[in-house]
Write an enzyme that holds these catalytic residues in place. Structure first.
Site, PDB file in Angstrom:
ATOM      1  N   THR A 167       0.837  -1.206   0.000  1.00 48.54           N
ATOM      2  CA  THR A 167       0.000   0.000   0.000  1.00 48.54           C
ATOM      3  C   THR A 167       0.870   1.254   0.000  1.00 48.54           C
ATOM      4  OG1 THR A 167      -1.676  -1.190   1.246  1.00 48.54           O
ATOM      5  CG2 THR A 167      -1.834   1.203   1.274  1.00 48.54           C
TER       6      THR A 167
ATOM      7  N   HIS B 258       2.084   1.931  -3.422  1.00 48.06           N
ATOM      8  CA  HIS B 258       1.041   2.574  -4.249  1.00 48.06           C
ATOM      9  C   HIS B 258       0.976   4.067  -3.941  1.00 48.06           C
ATOM     10  CE1 HIS B 258      -0.696  -0.934  -6.164  1.00 48.06           C
ATOM     11  NE2 HIS B 258      -0.727  -1.561  -5.007  1.00 48.06           N
TER      12      HIS B 258
ATOM     13  N   HIS C 147       1.700   2.083   8.188  1.00 55.81           N
ATOM     14  CA  HIS C 147       0.799   1.506   9.197  1.00 55.81           C
ATOM     15  C   HIS C 147       1.376   0.282   9.897  1.00 55.81           C
ATOM     16  CE1 HIS C 147      -0.110  -0.256   5.253  1.00 55.81           C
ATOM     17  NE2 HIS C 147      -0.260  -1.386   5.928  1.00 55.81           N
ATOM     18  N   GLU C 148       2.532  -0.219   9.442  1.00 56.12           N
ATOM     19  CA  GLU C 148       3.139  -1.381  10.111  1.00 56.12           C
ATOM     20  C   GLU C 148       4.202  -0.841  11.061  1.00 56.12           C
ATOM     21  OE1 GLU C 148       4.739  -3.823   6.998  1.00 56.12           O
ATOM     22  OE2 GLU C 148       2.818  -4.042   5.992  1.00 56.12           O
TER      23      GLU C 148
ATOM     24  N   LEU D  10      -6.909 -13.391  -0.219  1.00 57.85           N
ATOM     25  CA  LEU D  10      -6.383 -12.176   0.408  1.00 57.85           C
ATOM     26  C   LEU D  10      -5.902 -11.184  -0.643  1.00 57.85           C
ATOM     27  CD1 LEU D  10      -5.400 -11.029   3.385  1.00 57.85           C
ATOM     28  CD2 LEU D  10      -3.175 -11.343   2.297  1.00 57.85           C
TER      29      LEU D  10
HETATM   30  P1  NAD Z   1       3.271  -8.576  -2.975  1.00 57.14           P
HETATM   31  O1  NAD Z   1       2.787  -7.757  -4.096  1.00 57.14           O
HETATM   32  O2  NAD Z   1       4.621  -8.272  -2.380  1.00 57.14           O
HETATM   33  O3  NAD Z   1       3.272 -10.115  -3.369  1.00 57.14           O
HETATM   34  C1  NAD Z   1       2.507 -10.645  -4.400  1.00 57.14           C
HETATM   35  C2  NAD Z   1       3.343 -11.726  -5.088  1.00 57.14           C
HETATM   36  O4  NAD Z   1       2.530 -12.366  -6.067  1.00 57.14           O
HETATM   37  C3  NAD Z   1       4.583 -11.176  -5.779  1.00 57.14           C
HETATM   38  O5  NAD Z   1       5.746 -11.810  -5.276  1.00 57.14           O
HETATM   39  C4  NAD Z   1       4.319 -11.519  -7.252  1.00 57.14           C
HETATM   40  O6  NAD Z   1       5.511 -11.859  -7.956  1.00 57.14           O
HETATM   41  C5  NAD Z   1       3.382 -12.719  -7.132  1.00 57.14           C
HETATM   42  N1  NAD Z   1       2.614 -13.014  -8.340  1.00 57.14           N
HETATM   43  C6  NAD Z   1       2.201 -12.163  -9.315  1.00 57.14           C
HETATM   44  N2  NAD Z   1       1.557 -12.846 -10.280  1.00 57.14           N
HETATM   45  C7  NAD Z   1       1.550 -14.153  -9.929  1.00 57.14           C
HETATM   46  C8  NAD Z   1       1.040 -15.340 -10.509  1.00 57.14           C
HETATM   47  N3  NAD Z   1       0.377 -15.318 -11.678  1.00 57.14           N
HETATM   48  N4  NAD Z   1       1.208 -16.502  -9.850  1.00 57.14           N
HETATM   49  C9  NAD Z   1       1.873 -16.538  -8.655  1.00 57.14           C
HETATM   50  N5  NAD Z   1       2.388 -15.436  -8.062  1.00 57.14           N
HETATM   51  C10 NAD Z   1       2.229 -14.264  -8.693  1.00 57.14           C
HETATM   52  O7  NAD Z   1       2.142  -8.461  -1.869  1.00 57.14           O
HETATM   53  P2  NAD Z   1       2.029  -8.831  -0.307  1.00 57.14           P
HETATM   54  O8  NAD Z   1       2.398  -7.638   0.491  1.00 57.14           O
HETATM   55  O9  NAD Z   1       2.667 -10.123   0.014  1.00 57.14           O
HETATM   56  O10 NAD Z   1       0.442  -8.961  -0.260  1.00 57.14           O
HETATM   57  C11 NAD Z   1      -0.186 -10.025  -0.946  1.00 57.14           C
HETATM   58  C12 NAD Z   1      -1.507  -9.598  -1.566  1.00 57.14           C
HETATM   59  O11 NAD Z   1      -2.437  -9.307  -0.526  1.00 57.14           O
HETATM   60  C13 NAD Z   1      -1.439  -8.342  -2.418  1.00 57.14           C
HETATM   61  O12 NAD Z   1      -2.328  -8.504  -3.522  1.00 57.14           O
HETATM   62  C14 NAD Z   1      -1.969  -7.264  -1.493  1.00 57.14           C
HETATM   63  O13 NAD Z   1      -2.565  -6.193  -2.208  1.00 57.14           O
HETATM   64  C15 NAD Z   1      -3.004  -8.025  -0.714  1.00 57.14           C
HETATM   65  N6  NAD Z   1      -3.329  -7.528   0.617  1.00 57.14           N
HETATM   66  C16 NAD Z   1      -4.606  -7.732   1.036  1.00 57.14           C
HETATM   67  C17 NAD Z   1      -4.955  -7.377   2.325  1.00 57.14           C
HETATM   68  C18 NAD Z   1      -6.341  -7.658   2.803  1.00 57.14           C
HETATM   69  O14 NAD Z   1      -6.677  -7.266   3.911  1.00 57.14           O
HETATM   70  N7  NAD Z   1      -7.148  -8.362   2.001  1.00 57.14           N
HETATM   71  C19 NAD Z   1      -4.028  -6.805   3.183  1.00 57.14           C
HETATM   72  C20 NAD Z   1      -2.716  -6.628   2.729  1.00 57.14           C
HETATM   73  C21 NAD Z   1      -2.372  -7.002   1.443  1.00 57.14           C
END
Ligand code: NAD
Ligand code: ZN
Length: 342
Positions: A40, A43, A63-64, A262
């Site tokens: 975030t 972004h 926020h962390e 997630l």
């Molecule tokens: P991140 O973006 O660091 O990790 C995502 C990973 O997915 C990356 O390493 C990327 O290479 C990989 N990836 C991309 N396309 C792929 C595919 N086709 N197959 C397999 N892997 C693929 O994110 P993060 O900080 O680890 O967070 C994970 C996800 O959770 C993000 O989408 C983030 O936006 C989301 N998120 C959701 C919440 C919630 O409350 N729902 C909270 C925090 C983060």
């Protein structure tokens, strides 16, 4: 005090001098020790369409965090000065139906630290006392700093029972990596992880994955066959936000398999729902952390030996935030920590 501020409606973040906040009634003042960089924050730094729509300027971001309580406002009976704390960044309304039913993680009116209210990338942070989590003595400060995303990992990983089950994790970002350690700790059998980033696949193996594969090189079906699996994965944790990853997951689940989502896709995702229907799959969305059952679980898991430190790969002084953000953006990393010691 020093704070990392979205000072202009343009790409970038700026280290600024801003007034130190004072705790109101029911609030505490926390001296920030370490913080984690989240997607975030990237972004917001990059000032993409999503950030432009959601983030007011100027705003202290982040926020962390982990920090020490240095002052408490009127009416606060705990935590107390000197406590080592992190905090739930979702400040809930307290009055909606879900809040009043105790389902605070489902509040539809949350205020978010570092997104809609002053954040933690600063020397001091004010938070409602009810959002504060007191750590157990002896916790590693870097681990404490990432309790927020660790909570996302725990909330998702424990959405369904995993004892003895085969688990597929798509996306080995920091949260996917931590989820691997959690399901391993919770007794999963095979844990297969996919990512297209080889650095992160290596980290996934360090976190306890059985196999870590690049799905553009090895199919998940082949990985299953290599492990002698015949009926598909019991539990799926979608942690990439990629539509392709979700489709691959749906195609590789056992009948009746359960998927926790997630990852946040950046746009609509297409999916062959007939597979979901015909294979009786269960899909659930996961947002944030349960207040405060997830926090309780995290503290217990860490104190009982769950080790997530391999997911933390880089540390920078807060003054070197540009380099820290570039590292996090580059992807050859797990979690990146900023140290706020002067
Ligand atoms: P991140 O973006 O660091 O990790 C995502 C990973 O997915 C990356 O390493 C990327 O290479 C990989 N990836 C991309 N396309 C792929 C595919 N086709 N197959 C397999 N892997 C693929 O994110 P993060 O900080 O680890 O967070 C994970 C996800 O959770 C993000 O989408 C983030 O936006 C989301 N998120 C959701 C919440 C919630 O409350 N729902 C909270 C925090 C983060
Ligand atoms: Zn509410």
């Amino acid at each position: 005090m020093r704070a990392l501020v979205k000072a202009q409606a343009a790409p970038g973040l700026w280290m600024c001098e801003v007034p130190r906040p004072t705790p109101d009634s029911g609030e505490v003042l926390i001296k920030v020790l370490r913080t984690g960089i989240c997607g975030t924050d990237l972004h917001i730094y990059g000032w993409d369409e999503w950030a432009r729509q959601h983030v007011p300027v100027p705003l202290t971001v982040g926020h962390e965090f982990v920090g020490e309580v240095v002052e408490v406002g009127a009416g606060v009976s705990g935590p107390t000065v000197g406590d080592l704390v992190s905090g739930e960044g979702h400040v809930v309304c307290g009055t909606c139906r879900n809040c009043r039913a105790g389902r605070r993680h489902l509040c539809a009116h949350t205020d978010s630290v570092g997104l809609t209210r002053a954040g933690a990338f600063a020397e001091y942070l004010v938070l409602p006392a009810g959002n504060v989590w007191q750590h157990k003595a002896g916790i590693d400060l870097d681990v404490a700093a990432i309790f927020d995303p660790f909570g996302n990992a725990v909330h998702t990983a424990l959405a369904f029972p995993v004892l003895g089950e085969d688990v597929l994790v798509t996306g080995a970002g920091p949260i996917g990596l931590m989820a691997v350690a959690v399901v391993r700790h919770a007794g999963a059998r095979h844990v297969v992880v996919t990512d297209t980033n080889s650095y992160r696949l290596d980290l996934a193996m360090k976190m306890g994955a059985t196999r870590a594969i690049d799905p553009t090189e090895t199919s998940i079906a082949d990985a299953q066959a290599g492990l002698g699996m015949v009926e598909g994965f019991d539990v799926g944790l979608e942690m990439s936000g990629s539509g392709a990853a979700l489709r691959e997951m749906v195609d590789n689940m056992t009948h009746g398999g359960r998927i926790a989502l997630l990852g946040l896709p950046s746009g609509p995702v297409s999916l062959d729902l007939s597979t979901v229907v015909l294979n009786s799959l269960v899909l659930t969305g996961i947002y944030g952390r349960e207040m405060f059952e997830t926090w309780y679980a995290m503290s217990v898991l860490v104190s009982q030996g769950l080790d997530i430190t391999a997911a933390i790969t880089h540390r920078f002084p807060s003054s070197e935030y540009e380099q820290a953000f570039a590292t996090a953006r580059g992807g050859r990393c797990g979690k990146v920590i900023l140290d706020w010691a002067p």
